[in-house]
Design an enzyme around this catalytic site. Structure first.
Site, PDB file in Angstrom:
ATOM      1  N   HIS A   1     -50.044   6.884  69.454  1.00 38.60           N
ATOM      2  CA  HIS A   1     -51.342   6.939  68.780  1.00 38.60           C
ATOM      3  C   HIS A   1     -52.054   5.603  68.974  1.00 38.60           C
ATOM      4  CE1 HIS A   1     -54.157   8.824  66.037  1.00 38.60           C
ATOM      5  NE2 HIS A   1     -54.269   7.656  65.405  1.00 38.60           N
TER       6      HIS A   1
ATOM      7  N   CYS B   1     -56.820  11.025  70.311  1.00 39.54           N
ATOM      8  CA  CYS B   1     -56.953   9.584  70.045  1.00 39.54           C
ATOM      9  C   CYS B   1     -57.153   8.768  71.313  1.00 39.54           C
ATOM     10  CB  CYS B   1     -55.761   9.065  69.240  1.00 39.54           C
ATOM     11  SG  CYS B   1     -54.194   9.102  70.125  1.00 39.54           S
TER      12      CYS B   1
ATOM     13  N   HIS C   1     -60.296   6.569  65.070  1.00 37.83           N
ATOM     14  CA  HIS C   1     -59.259   7.259  65.852  1.00 37.83           C
ATOM     15  C   HIS C   1     -59.407   8.752  65.637  1.00 37.83           C
ATOM     16  CE1 HIS C   1     -56.386   7.619  62.227  1.00 37.83           C
ATOM     17  NE2 HIS C   1     -57.511   7.116  61.789  1.00 37.83           N
TER      18      HIS C   1
END
Length: 178
Positions: free
Chosen positions: A134, A81, A150
């Site tokens: 993330h 990510c 992502h």
């Protein structure tokens, strides 16, 4: 002791953080602990150019759509990510930290209702929910629905909606880099 080692290893692999991986013109890679720091005031784009720059960054990120997940990855062979966001901004001359937790301190923190294309969304996906692990790049904000690109460990690079239960629950905050 062995179980502790395995638990730490699993926690490390589940997250989406990694060391910086620099790609040279010759295609070789090297790893560093940190990326060059960025002063958001100096990195601001002139008014009116944000949309053009964001669209270019989004186009770069979308070129990786479907790429499999790879911890520390920054290529079509595999991407994590923060690698996706790092490379997408880097290709347009905007340096970011390589790790999502450090990226989450760059730019300006913004309210969710202010989110625009090109902004970053940060998430805490671990059970203890204490640390950013993330990041996603906003690709559209139609009718209040925020979509972001992502890379996930299970499905690789894809576009998701913040209204999906999991991502809505894990959402921590948004930041504007441009």
């Amino acid at each position: 002791m062995r179980y502790l080692f395995i638990a730490i290893l699993l926690i490390t692999l589940i997250g989406c953080k990694s060391k910086q991986r620099s790609i040279s013109v010759s295609g070789t890679t090297s790893q560093q602990e940190t990326a060059p720091t960025s002063d958001p005031k100096n990195d601001r784009i002139k008014p009116g150019k944000e949309s053009k720059k964001s669209n270019a960054i989004i186009k770069t990120a979308m070129a990786y759509n479907g790429t499999p997940y790879r911890y520390g990855g920054t290529t079509k062979k595999g991407m994590d990510c923060s690698g996706l966001v790092y490379i997408s901004f880097k290709e347009h001359g905007i340096p970011l930290q390589r790790v999502s937790a450090k990226m989450a301190k760059q730019g300006k923190k913004i309210k969710l209702k202010e989110v625009q294309k090109g902004d970053l969304l940060f998430f805490t996906t671990s059970k203890n929910r204490r640390r950013i692990n993330h990041v996603g790049l906003v690709v559209s904000t139609r009718g209040g629905d925020i979509e972001f690109i992502h890379s996930t460990t299970s499905r690789g690079v894809l576009v998701s909606s913040l209204s999906e239960g999991y991502w809505n629950y894990a959402f921590d905050h948004a930041r504007r880099i441009l």
